[in-house]
Write a protein that holds these residues in place. Structure first.
Motif, mmCIF file in Angstrom:
data_model
loop_
_atom_site.group_PDB
_atom_site.id
_atom_site.type_symbol
_atom_site.label_atom_id
_atom_site.label_comp_id
_atom_site.label_asym_id
_atom_site.label_seq_id
_atom_site.Cartn_x
_atom_site.Cartn_y
_atom_site.Cartn_z
ATOM 1 N N ALA A 253 -72.451 7.288 0.642
ATOM 2 C CA ALA A 253 -71.697 8.533 0.499
ATOM 3 C C ALA A 253 -72.622 9.739 0.628
ATOM 4 C CB ALA A 253 -70.974 8.575 -0.842
ATOM 5 N N GLN A 254 -73.809 9.648 0.071
ATOM 6 C CA GLN A 254 -74.750 10.758 0.188
ATOM 7 C C GLN A 254 -75.156 10.933 1.642
ATOM 8 O OE1 GLN A 254 -78.087 10.711 -2.440
ATOM 9 N NE2 GLN A 254 -79.107 12.370 -1.392
ATOM 10 N N ALA A 255 -75.446 9.849 2.328
ATOM 11 C CA ALA A 255 -75.867 9.951 3.713
ATOM 12 C C ALA A 255 -74.745 10.512 4.587
ATOM 13 C CB ALA A 255 -76.297 8.577 4.229
ATOM 14 N N ALA A 256 -73.510 10.139 4.297
ATOM 15 C CA ALA A 256 -72.387 10.566 5.124
ATOM 16 C C ALA A 256 -72.008 12.021 4.896
ATOM 17 C CB ALA A 256 -71.178 9.668 4.841
ATOM 18 N N THR A 257 -72.126 12.506 3.669
ATOM 19 C CA THR A 257 -71.656 13.856 3.370
ATOM 20 C C THR A 257 -72.776 14.875 3.255
ATOM 21 O OG1 THR A 257 -71.775 13.513 0.991
ATOM 22 C CG2 THR A 257 -69.689 12.947 2.070
ATOM 23 N N GLY A 258 -74.013 14.424 3.118
ATOM 24 C CA GLY A 258 -75.126 15.337 2.926
ATOM 25 C C GLY A 258 -75.331 15.720 1.476
ATOM 26 N N VAL A 259 -74.455 15.301 0.592
ATOM 27 C CA VAL A 259 -74.597 15.570 -0.840
ATOM 28 C C VAL A 259 -74.341 14.272 -1.602
ATOM 29 C CG1 VAL A 259 -73.880 17.990 -0.650
ATOM 30 C CG2 VAL A 259 -72.171 16.258 -1.160
ATOM 31 N N PRO A 260 -74.891 14.160 -2.807
ATOM 32 C CA PRO A 260 -74.609 12.969 -3.609
ATOM 33 C C PRO A 260 -73.102 12.821 -3.856
ATOM 34 C CG PRO A 260 -76.413 14.228 -4.552
ATOM 35 C CD PRO A 260 -75.809 15.069 -3.463
ATOM 36 N N ILE B 203 -71.311 12.356 -6.413
ATOM 37 C CA ILE B 203 -70.760 13.116 -7.540
ATOM 38 C C ILE B 203 -70.461 14.564 -7.130
ATOM 39 C CG2 ILE B 203 -72.973 13.867 -8.520
ATOM 40 C CD1 ILE B 203 -71.756 13.383 -11.289
ATOM 41 N N CYS B 204 -71.105 15.043 -6.081
ATOM 42 C CA CYS B 204 -70.938 16.427 -5.625
ATOM 43 C C CYS B 204 -70.001 16.536 -4.430
ATOM 44 C CB CYS B 204 -72.286 17.004 -5.219
ATOM 45 S SG CYS B 204 -73.554 16.850 -6.481
ATOM 46 N N SER B 205 -69.424 15.441 -4.009
ATOM 47 C CA SER B 205 -68.634 15.427 -2.782
ATOM 48 C C SER B 205 -67.153 15.629 -3.058
ATOM 49 C CB SER B 205 -68.825 14.095 -2.064
ATOM 50 O OG SER B 205 -68.136 13.067 -2.766
ATOM 51 N N ASN C 291 -64.852 15.896 -9.049
ATOM 52 C CA ASN C 291 -64.385 17.211 -9.505
ATOM 53 C C ASN C 291 -65.518 17.964 -10.196
ATOM 54 O OD1 ASN C 291 -64.439 15.530 -11.701
ATOM 55 N ND2 ASN C 291 -62.474 16.149 -12.526
ATOM 56 N N TYR C 292 -66.671 17.996 -9.568
ATOM 57 C CA TYR C 292 -67.853 18.659 -10.105
ATOM 58 C C TYR C 292 -68.290 19.831 -9.226
ATOM 59 C CZ TYR C 292 -68.944 14.890 -13.389
ATOM 60 O OH TYR C 292 -68.928 13.995 -14.419
ATOM 61 N N LEU C 293 -68.964 20.788 -9.864
ATOM 62 C CA LEU C 293 -69.783 21.766 -9.160
ATOM 63 C C LEU C 293 -71.206 21.233 -9.229
ATOM 64 C CD1 LEU C 293 -70.763 24.607 -8.063
ATOM 65 C CD2 LEU C 293 -71.031 25.193 -10.475
ATOM 66 N N CYS C 294 -71.895 21.239 -8.108
ATOM 67 C CA CYS C 294 -73.307 20.874 -8.090
ATOM 68 C C CYS C 294 -74.104 22.044 -7.551
ATOM 69 C CB CYS C 294 -73.548 19.650 -7.222
ATOM 70 S SG CYS C 294 -72.855 18.141 -7.924
ATOM 71 N N LEU C 295 -75.164 22.379 -8.252
ATOM 72 C CA LEU C 295 -76.116 23.391 -7.804
ATOM 73 C C LEU C 295 -77.397 22.658 -7.429
ATOM 74 C CD1 LEU C 295 -75.535 26.092 -10.550
ATOM 75 C CD2 LEU C 295 -74.772 26.169 -8.169
ATOM 76 N N ASN D 233 -82.650 29.606 -10.189
ATOM 77 C CA ASN D 233 -83.374 28.674 -9.321
ATOM 78 C C ASN D 233 -82.496 27.898 -8.351
ATOM 79 O OD1 ASN D 233 -86.204 28.883 -9.976
ATOM 80 N ND2 ASN D 233 -85.628 28.170 -12.009
ATOM 81 N N ALA D 234 -81.199 28.172 -8.250
ATOM 82 C CA ALA D 234 -80.328 27.430 -7.331
ATOM 83 C C ALA D 234 -80.281 28.113 -5.967
ATOM 84 C CB ALA D 234 -78.923 27.311 -7.901
ATOM 85 N N ALA D 235 -80.314 27.298 -4.922
ATOM 86 C CA ALA D 235 -80.287 27.823 -3.556
ATOM 87 C C ALA D 235 -79.010 27.459 -2.802
ATOM 88 C CB ALA D 235 -81.497 27.310 -2.785
ATOM 89 N N SER D 236 -78.363 26.363 -3.182
ATOM 90 C CA SER D 236 -77.142 25.940 -2.499
ATOM 91 C C SER D 236 -76.227 25.249 -3.503
ATOM 92 C CB SER D 236 -77.472 25.020 -1.323
ATOM 93 O OG SER D 236 -78.255 23.918 -1.718
ATOM 94 N N ALA D 237 -74.966 25.073 -3.105
ATOM 95 C CA ALA D 237 -73.975 24.532 -4.036
ATOM 96 C C ALA D 237 -72.908 23.741 -3.288
ATOM 97 C CB ALA D 237 -73.316 25.663 -4.823
ATOM 98 N N SER D 238 -72.251 22.859 -4.010
ATOM 99 C CA SER D 238 -71.082 22.157 -3.476
ATOM 100 C C SER D 238 -70.071 21.979 -4.600
ATOM 101 C CB SER D 238 -71.473 20.801 -2.890
ATOM 102 O OG SER D 238 -71.867 19.915 -3.910
ATOM 103 N N VAL D 239 -68.807 21.913 -4.208
ATOM 104 C CA VAL D 239 -67.719 21.693 -5.153
ATOM 105 C C VAL D 239 -66.880 20.542 -4.620
ATOM 106 C CG1 VAL D 239 -65.608 22.660 -6.155
ATOM 107 C CG2 VAL D 239 -67.648 24.071 -5.968
ATOM 108 N N GLY D 240 -66.539 19.642 -5.506
ATOM 109 C CA GLY D 240 -65.708 18.512 -5.132
ATOM 110 C C GLY D 240 -64.234 18.873 -5.133
ATOM 111 N N ASN D 241 -63.421 17.883 -5.370
ATOM 112 C CA ASN D 241 -61.969 18.019 -5.304
ATOM 113 C C ASN D 241 -61.427 18.543 -6.627
ATOM 114 O OD1 ASN D 241 -59.417 17.840 -4.276
ATOM 115 N ND2 ASN D 241 -59.188 15.677 -4.790
ATOM 116 N N THR D 242 -61.791 19.761 -6.983
ATOM 117 C CA THR D 242 -61.404 20.325 -8.273
ATOM 118 C C THR D 242 -60.065 21.025 -8.223
ATOM 119 O OG1 THR D 242 -62.469 22.420 -7.756
ATOM 120 C CG2 THR D 242 -63.814 20.763 -8.883
ATOM 121 N N GLY D 243 -59.657 21.484 -7.048
ATOM 122 C CA GLY D 243 -58.474 22.330 -6.955
ATOM 123 C C GLY D 243 -58.786 23.758 -7.354
#
Length: 135
Positions: free
Chosen positions: A25-32, A34-36, A40-44, A86-96
């Motif tokens: 999943a990490q390889a396919a989406t570019g993010v772990p 849990i962050c895809s 339903n997470y925000l990842c910084l 210290n965060a440079a990028s972010a992702s949000v999952g299926n939170t709505g």
């Protein structure tokens, strides 16, 4: 016999390398995962383009003080560094919901929005992030 033993060891090491190199999943989406979009997470992320260590949360945070990049992503760069500023990028999952990352603590100052099921480079809050809220 020694040749078979050497081949078995080589195969075991190759398998271990694949097993430890990250999830599909990490390889396919570019993010772990849990962050895809499957979570339903925000990842910084500590680095740009979803690289390095990351911090995952489901809750609003009025002040990132005391929060740490506590998970290794594509690498462990930034592991155990503070999340605040210290965060440079972010992702949000299926939170709505959209995550809003603020420049200042207590949800103040300029912000960057990260829509559900998306990822982005932080712009206004690049390495100047102090709080976040769900919209």
């Amino acid at each position: 016999m020694k040749l078979r033993a050497a081949a078995a060891v080589t195969a075991a090491l190759a398998f271990a390398g694949v097993a430890l190199s990250g999830t599909n999943a990490q390889a396919a989406t570019g993010v772990p995962q849990i962050c895809s979009k499957y979570s339903n997470y925000l990842c910084l992320f500590y680095n740009s383009y979803y690289e390095g260590a990351y911090y995952a949360t489901q809750r609003q945070t009025s002040n990132f003080d005391g929060e740490w990049f506590d998970r290794c992503g594509t690498s462990c760069a930034g592991l155990e560094y503070p999340v605040k500023n210290n965060a440079a990028s972010a992702s949000v999952g299926n939170t709505g919901s959209t995550a809003r990352i603020f420049f200042n603590s207590n949800w103040a100052g300029v912000w960057d929005d990260v829509a559900p099921n998306s990822k982005r480079q932080l712009d206004k809050t690049y390495n100047n992030n102090a709080s976040m809220n769900w919209l």
